[in-house]
Write a protein that holds these residues in place. Structure first.
Motif, short mmCIF file in Angstrom:
data_model
loop_
_atom_site.label_atom_id
_atom_site.label_comp_id
_atom_site.label_asym_id
_atom_site.label_seq_id
_atom_site.Cartn_x
_atom_site.Cartn_y
_atom_site.Cartn_z
N VAL A 272 0.85 -1.18 0.00
CA VAL A 272 0.00 0.00 0.00
C VAL A 272 0.89 1.23 0.00
O VAL A 272 1.78 1.38 0.84
CB VAL A 272 -0.93 0.02 1.23
CG1 VAL A 272 -1.71 1.32 1.30
CG2 VAL A 272 -1.86 -1.18 1.21
N MET B 73 0.57 5.22 0.40
CA MET B 73 -0.36 6.20 0.94
C MET B 73 0.03 7.59 0.47
O MET B 73 1.20 7.95 0.51
CB MET B 73 -0.34 6.14 2.47
CG MET B 73 -1.22 7.14 3.15
SD MET B 73 -1.01 6.98 4.93
CE MET B 73 -2.61 7.47 5.46
N ILE C 234 2.18 0.46 5.77
CA ILE C 234 2.26 1.21 4.51
C ILE C 234 3.71 1.12 4.02
O ILE C 234 4.64 1.38 4.76
CB ILE C 234 1.87 2.69 4.73
CG1 ILE C 234 0.47 2.80 5.31
CG2 ILE C 234 2.04 3.49 3.46
CD1 ILE C 234 -0.64 2.22 4.48
#
Length: 125
Positions: A71, A73, A91
């Motif tokens: 992920v 961000m 993250i």
């Protein structure tokens, strides 16, 4: 409008490598009048995400056909505590807005290169 009413118009994706667990969570959400769809494989989860308006994803780290989902961000929040919290949640990259597209390209290339290195022989990312 209650949170249940606002979420009911969207799908909840339940992706869990344990198919029985995914089905159990999705069934519970359906009983609570949410639209939920279970998936045990990452590719199935991605197909569902394309097909339905996903409002929430409940995702296991280990799916049958893929482990984890990197992920990245993006945020306009420059507080150091926010970045620390995001990294604690797993993250892989934190990029401030406005997004530098050249940097984003490098981050994506790095993530996909790591996935290719970790893939079993004969499996392409």
């Amino acid at each position: 409008m209650t949170s249940r009413e606002s979420t009911a118009a969207r799908w909840i994706l339940v992706a869990d490598g344990d198919e029985a667990a995914a089905n159990r969570v999705a069934a519970s959400l359906l009983q609570a009048r949410f639209r939920a769809y279970p998936a045990a494989r990452g590719l199935d989860a991605l197909r569902l995400a394309r097909r339905h308006r996903i409002g929430l994803a409940i995702v296991d780290v280990d799916l049958i056909d893929m482990q984890g989902l990197p992920v990245v961000m993006t945020t306009g929040d420059y507080r150091p505590a926010t970045e620390v919290e995001a990294r604690q949640l797993g993250i892989v990259q934190y990029i401030h807005k406005p997004v530098d597209l050249s940097r984003l390209d490098l981050v994506i290339a790095r993530i996909f290169a790591q996935e290719t290195e970790l893939a079993p022989p004969g499996v392409s990312g």
